[in-house]
Write a protein that holds these residues in place. Structure first.
Motif, PDB file in Angstrom:
ATOM      1  N   VAL A  10       0.771  -1.234  -0.153  1.00 31.35           N
ATOM      2  CA  VAL A  10       0.062  -0.144  -0.131  1.00 31.35           C
ATOM      3  C   VAL A  10       0.960   1.182  -0.126  1.00 31.35           C
ATOM      4  CG1 VAL A  10      -1.472   1.264   1.349  1.00 31.35           C
ATOM      5  CG2 VAL A  10      -1.917  -1.118   1.089  1.00 31.35           C
ATOM      6  N   TYR A  11       0.633   2.029  -0.790  1.00 37.37           N
ATOM      7  CA  TYR A  11       1.338   3.424  -0.868  1.00 37.37           C
ATOM      8  C   TYR A  11       0.572   4.495  -0.170  1.00 37.37           C
ATOM      9  CZ  TYR A  11       4.317   1.670  -4.482  1.00 37.37           C
ATOM     10  OH  TYR A  11       5.374   0.870  -5.018  1.00 37.37           O
ATOM     11  N   PHE A  12       1.240   5.178   1.087  1.00 39.50           N
ATOM     12  CA  PHE A  12       0.677   6.279   1.932  1.00 39.50           C
ATOM     13  C   PHE A  12       1.329   7.411   1.247  1.00 39.50           C
ATOM     14  CE2 PHE A  12       0.030   2.695   4.671  1.00 39.50           C
ATOM     15  CZ  PHE A  12      -1.041   3.123   5.285  1.00 39.50           C
ATOM     16  N   ILE A  13       0.395   8.276   0.796  1.00 32.68           N
ATOM     17  CA  ILE A  13       1.125   9.633   0.172  1.00 32.68           C
ATOM     18  C   ILE A  13       0.637  10.886   0.736  1.00 32.68           C
ATOM     19  CG2 ILE A  13       0.829  10.957  -2.034  1.00 32.68           C
ATOM     20  CD1 ILE A  13       0.616   8.279  -3.777  1.00 32.68           C
ATOM     21  N   GLY A  14       1.444  11.803   0.975  1.00 36.30           N
ATOM     22  CA  GLY A  14       1.033  12.856   1.752  1.00 36.30           C
ATOM     23  C   GLY A  14       0.609  13.946   0.632  1.00 36.30           C
ATOM     24  N   VAL A  36      -7.119   1.892  -6.779  1.00 35.49           N
ATOM     25  CA  VAL A  36      -7.809   2.122  -5.602  1.00 35.49           C
ATOM     26  C   VAL A  36      -7.035   3.373  -4.614  1.00 35.49           C
ATOM     27  CG1 VAL A  36      -8.843   1.151  -3.411  1.00 35.49           C
ATOM     28  CG2 VAL A  36      -8.424  -0.307  -5.604  1.00 35.49           C
ATOM     29  N   VAL A  37      -7.845   4.354  -4.477  1.00 35.63           N
ATOM     30  CA  VAL A  37      -7.545   5.480  -3.726  1.00 35.63           C
ATOM     31  C   VAL A  37      -8.510   5.732  -2.684  1.00 35.63           C
ATOM     32  CG1 VAL A  37      -7.255   7.992  -3.902  1.00 35.63           C
ATOM     33  CG2 VAL A  37      -6.881   6.786  -5.673  1.00 35.63           C
ATOM     34  N   ILE A  38      -7.871   5.559  -1.160  1.00 33.76           N
ATOM     35  CA  ILE A  38      -8.563   5.975  -0.211  1.00 33.76           C
ATOM     36  C   ILE A  38      -8.151   7.231   0.546  1.00 33.76           C
ATOM     37  CG2 ILE A  38      -9.458   5.240   2.051  1.00 33.76           C
ATOM     38  CD1 ILE A  38      -8.059   2.229   1.124  1.00 33.76           C
ATOM     39  N   ASP A  78      -5.431  -8.132  -2.846  1.00 35.83           N
ATOM     40  CA  ASP A  78      -5.532  -9.436  -3.306  1.00 35.83           C
ATOM     41  C   ASP A  78      -5.905  -9.280  -4.706  1.00 35.83           C
ATOM     42  OD1 ASP A  78      -5.186 -10.286  -0.824  1.00 35.83           O
ATOM     43  OD2 ASP A  78      -7.320 -10.323  -0.007  1.00 35.83           O
ATOM     44  N   GLN A  79      -6.388  -8.298  -5.242  1.00 40.05           N
ATOM     45  CA  GLN A  79      -6.698  -8.273  -6.743  1.00 40.05           C
ATOM     46  C   GLN A  79      -5.533  -7.937  -7.650  1.00 40.05           C
ATOM     47  OE1 GLN A  79     -10.276  -6.169  -6.907  1.00 40.05           O
ATOM     48  NE2 GLN A  79     -11.452  -7.336  -5.827  1.00 40.05           N
ATOM     49  N   GLY A  80      -4.262  -7.580  -6.982  1.00 37.48           N
ATOM     50  CA  GLY A  80      -3.263  -7.155  -7.864  1.00 37.48           C
ATOM     51  C   GLY A  80      -3.359  -5.733  -8.264  1.00 37.48           C
ATOM     52  N   LYS A  81      -4.236  -4.923  -7.551  1.00 40.41           N
ATOM     53  CA  LYS A  81      -4.280  -3.618  -7.729  1.00 40.41           C
ATOM     54  C   LYS A  81      -3.300  -2.703  -6.926  1.00 40.41           C
ATOM     55  CE  LYS A  81      -9.107  -4.043  -8.937  1.00 40.41           C
ATOM     56  NZ  LYS A  81     -10.576  -3.514  -8.825  1.00 40.41           N
ATOM     57  N   LEU A  82      -3.354  -1.338  -7.544  1.00 42.46           N
ATOM     58  CA  LEU A  82      -2.282  -0.546  -6.990  1.00 42.46           C
ATOM     59  C   LEU A  82      -3.070   0.228  -5.974  1.00 42.46           C
ATOM     60  CD1 LEU A  82       0.201   1.361  -6.343  1.00 42.46           C
ATOM     61  CD2 LEU A  82      -0.363   2.464  -8.344  1.00 42.46           C
ATOM     62  N   VAL A  83      -2.572   0.459  -4.794  1.00 46.97           N
ATOM     63  CA  VAL A  83      -3.482   0.851  -3.724  1.00 46.97           C
ATOM     64  C   VAL A  83      -2.801   2.050  -3.107  1.00 46.97           C
ATOM     65  CG1 VAL A  83      -4.790   0.470  -1.333  1.00 46.97           C
ATOM     66  CG2 VAL A  83      -5.031  -1.368  -2.939  1.00 46.97           C
ATOM     67  N   VAL A  84      -3.579   3.010  -2.812  1.00 47.59           N
ATOM     68  CA  VAL A  84      -2.908   4.467  -2.608  1.00 47.59           C
ATOM     69  C   VAL A  84      -3.928   4.771  -1.448  1.00 47.59           C
ATOM     70  CG1 VAL A  84      -2.761   7.180  -2.991  1.00 47.59           C
ATOM     71  CG2 VAL A  84      -1.622   5.283  -4.455  1.00 47.59           C
ATOM     72  N   ARG A  85      -3.328   5.099  -0.088  1.00 47.70           N
ATOM     73  CA  ARG A  85      -3.929   6.008   0.897  1.00 47.70           C
ATOM     74  C   ARG A  85      -3.456   7.310   0.690  1.00 47.70           C
ATOM     75  NH1 ARG A  85      -7.496   7.612   4.306  1.00 47.70           N
ATOM     76  NH2 ARG A  85      -7.353   7.393   6.393  1.00 47.70           N
ATOM     77  N   ALA A 108       0.251  -9.325   6.784  1.00 47.47           N
ATOM     78  CA  ALA A 108       1.405  -9.724   5.956  1.00 47.47           C
ATOM     79  C   ALA A 108       1.306  -8.680   4.700  1.00 47.47           C
ATOM     80  CB  ALA A 108       1.692 -11.017   5.664  1.00 47.47           C
ATOM     81  N   ILE A 109       0.947  -7.408   4.678  1.00 46.49           N
ATOM     82  CA  ILE A 109       0.893  -6.499   3.717  1.00 46.49           C
ATOM     83  C   ILE A 109       1.908  -5.389   4.041  1.00 46.49           C
ATOM     84  CG2 ILE A 109      -0.552  -4.950   2.419  1.00 46.49           C
ATOM     85  CD1 ILE A 109      -2.949  -6.506   2.981  1.00 46.49           C
ATOM     86  N   GLY A 110       2.576  -4.893   2.938  1.00 49.71           N
ATOM     87  CA  GLY A 110       3.751  -4.272   3.548  1.00 49.71           C
ATOM     88  C   GLY A 110       3.260  -2.603   2.945  1.00 49.71           C
TER      89      GLY A 110
END
Length: 259
Positions: A10-14, A36-38, A78-85, A108-110
């Protein structure tokens, strides 16, 4: 230049303080590729979502619990998507990423953090000031007043105010009068003529700046109707006193220049 992406993390972005152009180039590049963007909907400028590609699933986290946020992240990974917080300002200040990281670790997700521009930096730029003025202030305290989330006993505004150095106070504008009381601390903290600036939504299009001293800032803030999303800056760095640095003084020798 391209940024190598790892879809297993997961990418945490300021997102920066508000101005959409104050997101970092790296943050922009990753956000533009996200599936996916949260995003912290109550805090970030929604125009940042215009950088997302067509079809990206954008979720406002304002109404979500921690578990619901983690569930969205896991589903995307799990779906192989790029997830951004996407979070406000810089992740390292009041970002609450530790709790998210701990929950991801259980699965076990980095994660990878991409820093952003904090509002305390955006506020200083909008005022055209620096927190560290030679011979006036060489330190900056970043803090908040205790509220529903307590602060450690040794980190109270009263104790910090004894230093009378530059201070940036987050998450406390809802009770400006109380902040003033704690900063002055019956004469044991800042003098009442200490300069103060309150910046509502620094760098946003609807930014509002209120300046004064501890004597009058509470009434000015009340008159302006500011009660959230504002930063309080306190200290003599906001005043008229200043001294030139030695770095560029023609009579001062250093490694790169002789006097």
């Amino acid at each position: 230049m391209t940024t190598t992406i790892d879809n297993s993390k997961v990418y945490f972005i300021g997102a920066g303080p508000g101005d959409c152009e104050l997101i970092t180039l790296k943050g922009y590049r990753i956000l533009a590729q996200a599936d996916v963007v949260i995003y912290a909907g109550s805090l970030i400028n929604h125009d940042l979502l215009h950088y997302c590609k067509s079809g990206a699933a954008c979720h406002d986290s304002a109404s979500l619990s921690l578990q619901e946020i983690i569930d969205l992240m896991k589903e995307g990974i799990d779906q192989g998507k790029l997830v951004v917080r996407l979070q406000t300002g810089d992740l390292s200040l009041y970002g609450s990423i530790r709790e998210q990281a701990e929950e991801l670790a259980k699965l076990a997700i980095g994660f990878i953090s991409v820093p952003g521009v904090s509002s305390f930096l955006g506020a200083a730029s909008q005022l055209g000031v620096e927190y560290t003025v030679p011979e006036v202030s060489q330190s900056l305290i970043i803090t908040r007043m205790a509220g529903r989330t307590p602060t450690p006993e040794l980190e109270s505004l009263e104790l910090f105010a004894q230093h009378q150095t530059s201070m940036a106070i987050f998450l406390s504008i809802h009770d400006m009068a109380k902040v003033v009381e704690k900063l002055h601390n019956q004469g044991n903290g800042y003098p009442m003529d200490t300069p103060v600036a309150v910046i509502y939504k620094a760098t946003w299009p609807d930014e509002c700046k209120v300046t004064g001293t501890l004597n009058d800032i509470a009434s000015k803030v009340k008159e302006a109707g500011i009660n959230k999303t504002a930063l309080i800056l306190v200290g003599r760095f906001l005043g008229e006193e200043y001294y030139y640095s030695k770095l560029y003084d023609a009579e001062f020798s250093h490694e790169f220049r002789k006097a």
